[in-house]
Each structure stands twice: as structure tokens, then as C-alpha cells.
Design a protein around this motif. Structure first.
Motif, mmCIF file in Angstrom:
data_model
loop_
_atom_site.group_PDB
_atom_site.id
_atom_site.type_symbol
_atom_site.label_atom_id
_atom_site.label_comp_id
_atom_site.label_asym_id
_atom_site.label_seq_id
_atom_site.Cartn_x
_atom_site.Cartn_y
_atom_site.Cartn_z
ATOM 1 N N LEU A 1 0.831 -1.204 0.000
ATOM 2 C CA LEU A 1 0.000 0.000 0.000
ATOM 3 C C LEU A 1 0.866 1.254 0.000
ATOM 4 O O LEU A 1 0.546 2.239 -0.669
ATOM 5 N N ARG A 2 1.968 1.215 0.721
ATOM 6 C CA ARG A 2 2.857 2.377 0.782
ATOM 7 C C ARG A 2 3.442 2.705 -0.589
ATOM 8 O O ARG A 2 3.443 3.866 -1.020
ATOM 9 N N TRP A 3 3.903 1.687 -1.302
ATOM 10 C CA TRP A 3 4.497 1.919 -2.615
ATOM 11 C C TRP A 3 3.444 2.331 -3.648
ATOM 12 O O TRP A 3 3.709 3.156 -4.526
ATOM 13 N N ALA A 4 2.260 1.770 -3.542
ATOM 14 C CA ALA A 4 1.180 2.173 -4.451
ATOM 15 C C ALA A 4 0.820 3.634 -4.220
ATOM 16 O O ALA A 4 0.630 4.410 -5.171
ATOM 17 N N GLY A 5 0.719 4.024 -2.961
ATOM 18 C CA GLY A 5 0.398 5.415 -2.643
ATOM 19 C C GLY A 5 1.498 6.366 -3.088
ATOM 20 O O GLY A 5 1.238 7.435 -3.642
ATOM 21 N N ALA A 6 2.756 5.968 -2.867
ATOM 22 C CA ALA A 6 3.883 6.813 -3.260
ATOM 23 C C ALA A 6 3.923 7.001 -4.781
ATOM 24 O O ALA A 6 4.123 8.116 -5.283
ATOM 25 N N ALA A 7 3.712 5.910 -5.514
ATOM 26 C CA ALA A 7 3.727 5.985 -6.985
ATOM 27 C C ALA A 7 2.612 6.885 -7.497
ATOM 28 O O ALA A 7 2.811 7.677 -8.424
ATOM 29 N N TYR A 8 1.435 6.773 -6.877
ATOM 30 C CA TYR A 8 0.297 7.592 -7.301
ATOM 31 C C TYR A 8 0.576 9.082 -7.075
ATOM 32 O O TYR A 8 0.316 9.914 -7.947
ATOM 33 N N LEU A 9 1.144 9.438 -5.927
ATOM 34 C CA LEU A 9 1.411 10.839 -5.617
ATOM 35 C C LEU A 9 2.509 11.409 -6.517
ATOM 36 O O LEU A 9 2.402 12.545 -6.997
ATOM 37 N N VAL A 10 3.557 10.631 -6.757
ATOM 38 C CA VAL A 10 4.630 11.099 -7.638
ATOM 39 C C VAL A 10 4.101 11.275 -9.058
ATOM 40 O O VAL A 10 4.415 12.261 -9.739
ATOM 41 N N TRP A 11 3.274 10.340 -9.517
ATOM 42 C CA TRP A 11 2.659 10.442 -10.849
ATOM 43 C C TRP A 11 1.773 11.682 -10.946
ATOM 44 O O TRP A 11 1.835 12.432 -11.934
ATOM 45 N N MET A 12 0.968 11.937 -9.911
ATOM 46 C CA MET A 12 0.091 13.096 -9.926
ATOM 47 C C MET A 12 0.895 14.396 -9.965
ATOM 48 O O MET A 12 0.610 15.314 -10.747
#
Length: 217
Positions: free
Chosen positions: A76-87
Motif C-alpha cells: 500500500l505504501r508503494w502504491a500510494g507513493a507511486a500515485y502521488l509522484v505520478w500526480m
């Protein structure tokens, strides 16, 4: 602990947490400042729906998996981090792709002018809900804090949802103030240069949150 005492003590803690500038504040201010009021309220409702879901899941014991399972938390941490960096990266890239003349409609994250089709509550709701649910720190906070304010003689699910609802109510009050404040920035944001500056600052902040989450800070 009496139910009333529990509610007031929990309200004090989450009230201070709500007032602390963070990712939610950044998203709401940026969306509202660009004149996308339906999207801004969608972001607000998405964030608060996520908060209510975390409260319910914690009461049911589901989010205990985040603390019990290292793999679940890391995923969940990596999914959230990837989403925020992408945004954040998309927001920054949009400021370089399109340099419109002053006075043109504000440009959202994807670089296209704001229209009735892009300023929708559903669009903002998806963004707010996804951002909230992909932040494992919200779940860990609820797992660590919420049980301490649930009296032993009460229903864990009912009391957990009640406490989460208090958090949601405070979040809505604070979000209303943020949206009202952002409306005062609209005159300044009529200039494309100002809108690009806002998106670059916001994109940088969001991406930084993602990087910080990835690093585990």
C-alpha cells in the motif's frame, strides 16, 4: 471512559491533525483556487469518505493487517507513493506543455482548459478518495489511536464510525474555510503565469509527499 468524554478528547486530537497543513490541504486549495468548485468539493467529499472508510475498517479490525503484515503495508505504501509522484509529475509537466496567454481559462492537471466536462464532482471525488485510501499512514493512525477512544461497553463498529464521523465533520468545516480562502486567489490566478506557478508549487509538494512516503519518513 464515558462516551461524551471519548468524543471530545478524540475531536481535540483529530482537530489539531486537520489544521496541520498537508496533502489534503494542498489538493483542496489548488483545485478551488483554479475555479473548479465542483471538483474541489468532490475532492473534499472523496477525502472525507476515505476517512470514514478507514474508521469503519479499523473498527472491524481489517486495518490491523497494515501493522501485522509488513507485505500488506509495503504494498500500500508503494502504491500510494507511486500515485502521488505520478500526480505531481503530471501537474508539473502540464505547466511546461502549455503556456497560454493571460486571461485564458485555467488549466487543470492534464493541461487542457477548464470546461464543464472537466470540472465535475465525480472527477474530484475519485482523486480525493484515491489519495486518502492509498495513504497507509492514515490507516496506521486510526489503528493506533481509534481503539483508545472506544469505551469497552460500546459497540466497536458503531463507536468507531461515530468517532470517524467527528473527524469528517471537522474536516468539512476546515475544507469550507479553505475553499472560501481559495476563492480570494482567483483574481491573481487570471494570469496564466500565476496559474503555472501555483501548479508548479502544488506539483512539487505532492511529488515530495510521494517521495517521502516511499522513503518511509
Amino acid at each position: 471512559m464515558a462516551v461524551t468524554t471519548s468524543i471530545w478528547q478524540f475531536a481535540l486530537i483529530v482537530g489539531l491533525l486537520t489544521l496541520t497543513p498537508g496533502l489534503d490541504t494542498t489538493l483542496i486549495l489548488r483545485t478551488a483556487a483554479l475555479g473548479r468548485h465542483r471538483s474541489a468539493w468532490g475532492v473534499v467529499l472523496g477525502i472525507q469518505t476515505g476517512t470514514l472508510m478507514w474508521g469503519a475498517l479499523t473498527s472491524l479490525g481489517v486495518t490491523a493487517l497494515l501493522t501485522a503484515s509488513h507485505i500488506a503495508y509495503e504494498a500500500l505504501r508503494w502504491a500510494g507513493a507511486a500515485y502521488l509522484v505520478w500526480m505531481g509529475a503530471r501537474m508539473l509537466a502540464g505547466t511546461f506543455r502549455r503556456k497560454a496567454a493571460d486571461g485564458e481559462p485555467a488549466t487543470p492537471m492534464d493541461g487542457h482548459p477548464v470546461t464543464s466536462g472537466t470540472d465535475t464532482m465525480l472527477r474530484g471525488f475519485r482523486q480525493g478518495l484515491t489519495t486518502n485510501l492509498l495513504n497507509p499512514k492514515v490507516g496506521v493512525f486510526y489503528v493506533a489511536v481509534l481503539p483508545q477512544f472506544i469505551p469497552a461497553q460500546t459497540s466497536h463498529l458503531a463507536m468507531g464510525i461515530l468517532l470517524a464521523s467527528v473527524h469528517v465533520a471537522l474536516g468539512l468545516l476546515w475544507s469550507t474555510a479553505l475553499v472560501a480562502f481559495a476563492r480570494g486567489l482567483r483574481g491573481w490566478l487570471r494570469k496564466e503565469r500565476a496559474r503555472r506557478l501555483l501548479d508548479r508549487v502544488t506539483g512539487t509538494v505532492i511529488a515530495a509527499f510521494g517521495i517521502r512516503l516511499a522513503l518511509g519518513d
